[in-house]
Design a protein around this motif. Structure first.
Motif, PDB file in Angstrom:
ATOM      1  N   ALA A 145      61.956 -53.686  41.905  1.00 36.66           N
ATOM      2  CA  ALA A 145      60.664 -54.629  42.088  1.00 36.66           C
ATOM      3  C   ALA A 145      59.921 -54.393  41.053  1.00 36.66           C
ATOM      4  O   ALA A 145      59.096 -55.412  40.757  1.00 36.66           O
ATOM      5  N   GLN A 146      59.806 -53.161  40.526  1.00 40.17           N
ATOM      6  CA  GLN A 146      58.773 -52.805  39.390  1.00 40.17           C
ATOM      7  C   GLN A 146      59.082 -53.870  38.134  1.00 40.17           C
ATOM      8  O   GLN A 146      58.308 -54.519  37.622  1.00 40.17           O
ATOM      9  N   ILE A 147      60.597 -53.932  37.927  1.00 43.12           N
ATOM     10  CA  ILE A 147      61.069 -54.528  36.639  1.00 43.12           C
ATOM     11  C   ILE A 147      60.812 -56.116  36.978  1.00 43.12           C
ATOM     12  O   ILE A 147      60.308 -56.812  35.924  1.00 43.12           O
ATOM     13  N   ARG A 148      60.941 -56.653  38.268  1.00 41.99           N
ATOM     14  CA  ARG A 148      60.803 -57.818  38.541  1.00 41.99           C
ATOM     15  C   ARG A 148      59.338 -58.234  38.265  1.00 41.99           C
ATOM     16  O   ARG A 148      59.109 -59.364  37.726  1.00 41.99           O
ATOM     17  N   GLN A 149      58.447 -57.242  38.841  1.00 46.89           N
ATOM     18  CA  GLN A 149      56.953 -57.612  38.686  1.00 46.89           C
ATOM     19  C   GLN A 149      56.589 -57.727  37.147  1.00 46.89           C
ATOM     20  O   GLN A 149      55.943 -58.731  36.986  1.00 46.89           O
ATOM     21  N   ILE A 150      57.049 -56.718  36.434  1.00 44.14           N
ATOM     22  CA  ILE A 150      56.800 -56.865  34.985  1.00 44.14           C
ATOM     23  C   ILE A 150      57.281 -58.209  34.152  1.00 44.14           C
ATOM     24  O   ILE A 150      56.628 -58.786  33.441  1.00 44.14           O
ATOM     25  N   TYR A 151      58.715 -58.368  34.493  1.00 41.17           N
ATOM     26  CA  TYR A 151      59.462 -59.553  33.889  1.00 41.17           C
ATOM     27  C   TYR A 151      58.363 -60.676  34.315  1.00 41.17           C
ATOM     28  O   TYR A 151      57.993 -61.586  33.345  1.00 41.17           O
TER      29      TYR A 151
END
Length: 343
Positions: free
Chosen positions: A153-159
């Motif tokens: 989810a963190q990666i998704r948010q940053i992306y």
DNA sequence: TCAGATGATTTTGC
DNA sequence: GCAAAATCATCTGA
């Protein structure tokens, strides 16, 4: 008809100027006697040529006067047409790029991992599947599962935040360039098509930046996956009871140690593992037994005795004294040997 | 720490 | 698609 001729013909159509007339003082004089439009074109060209010799204020005033000249739209239209047919037409050929396969691959991967597109159970489903395949305890897998989901989810948010930034920057820059070109189109010939091409070039540049973002995101997801979900890393030995159940089946079916799908499902249920883990176990067991029968003979005897005892108990209970202990009949070597190979 | 055991994956052949 | 074989990566007990 070449471009220069066309241009002049265009001007002729608009103002009555003939090819060869421009720059020729006699022709200009002749045109002056023919009428006002011809004189206009000559005047404009003269003024453009002379503008560099003037002071800044004079040049500004002259520029303004030229901008307001009634022949200016026609002249710009012809110049734009010439540009279209020369430099821009060459560029245009290179602009028809097919969709980049690498971008498509990255997009597909990000979609499959649940990073791009609508938020779904993609990553969590993968986590659940991997946890199940790893055969870890429910507590372990759920901890890793939630941890993995949080990181994803963190990666998704940053992306998404970076993507939004890029898109905003792209939009702002495109608007800026478009305004600049529209502004410049008052002083130099710029067609709407040219502006469109410039916008396309900007979008291509920004999409290459986006590709880098997608690549980095994919790498991050791969690292996350290998860290959290790689089954090899999370390998756990099956518990003793599960191994016993599998061994019992293997040695009692030594002549044909290939459980059917139904048998695999039942064994999986009994052992608390997946069907594919049962298949893996039997695959490994067959090959390792075959490779080193001697080593497994003791174990084979143990299970043969166990099976015989169980069968005897069942028989006793059913008042049937002489039921067969094992169904072995060829294929893999029979299990009832001493460790040194004797019966 | 290390060798052997073991579950999972990959390669190969059918 | 399935199974054998090879290989990898981790676990486990001494």
């Amino acid at each position: 008809m070449d471009d220069q001729t066309r241009m002049l013909t265009g001007l002729t159509g608009l103002g009555g100027l003939q090819p060869g007339d421009v720059g020729d003082p006699d022709s200009v004089r002749k045109q002056q006697s023919l009428g006002q439009p011809q004189q206009d074109i000559g005047d404009i060209l003269q003024q453009i040529m002379a503008i560099t010799d003037e002071s800044l204020d004079e040049a500004q005033a002259r520029k303004h006067a030229l901008n307001c000249h009634r022949m200016k739209p026609a002249l710009f239209s012809v110049l734009c047409e010439i540009k279209e047919k020369t430099v821009l037409s060459i560029r245009g050929v290179q602009e028809e790029d097919p969709p980049d396969p690498q971008i498509m691959r990255l997009d597909n991967m990000l979609l499959a991992e649940g990073v791009s597109g609508p938020e779904k159970g993609g990553g969590s489903a993968a986590a659940a599947a991997a946890a199940a395949a790893a055969g870890g305890s429910p507590t372990d897998s759920s901890i890793e599962h939630s941890d993995y989901r949080a990181k994803l989810a963190q990666i998704r948010q940053i992306y998404h935040s970076e993507l939004e930034k890029y898109e905003q920057a792209c939009s702002e820059f495109t608007n800026h360039v478009m305004n600049l070109l529209r502004e410049q189109s008052r002083t130099r010939p710029i067609s709407p098509k040219e502006i469109e091409r410039m916008v396309a070039i900007i979008h291509r540049k920004f999409s290459s930046i986006q590709m880098q973002l997608k690549q980095s995101t994919c790498e991050a997801v791969m690292i996350l996956r290998s860290r959290f979900l790689d089954a090899r890393r999370k390998r756990r030995n099956f518990n003793k009871q599960a191994t016993e159940v599998l061994n019992e089946y293997f040695y009692s079916h030594l002549s044909n140690p290939y459980p059917s799908e139904e048998a695999k499902e039942e064994l999986a249920k009994k052992c608390g593992i997946t069907v594919s883990q049962v298949s893996n176990w039997f695959g490994n067991k067959r090959i390792r037994y075959k490779k080193n029968i001697g080593k497994f003979q003791e174990e084979a005897n143990l299970y043969a005795v166990k099976t015989a005892v169980d069968a005897a108990n069942v028989s006793a209970q059913a008042s049937q004294a002489n039921s067969p202990a094992t169904p072995n009949s060829g294929g893999y070597p029979a299990p009832c040997y001493t460790p040194d190979g004797r019966l």
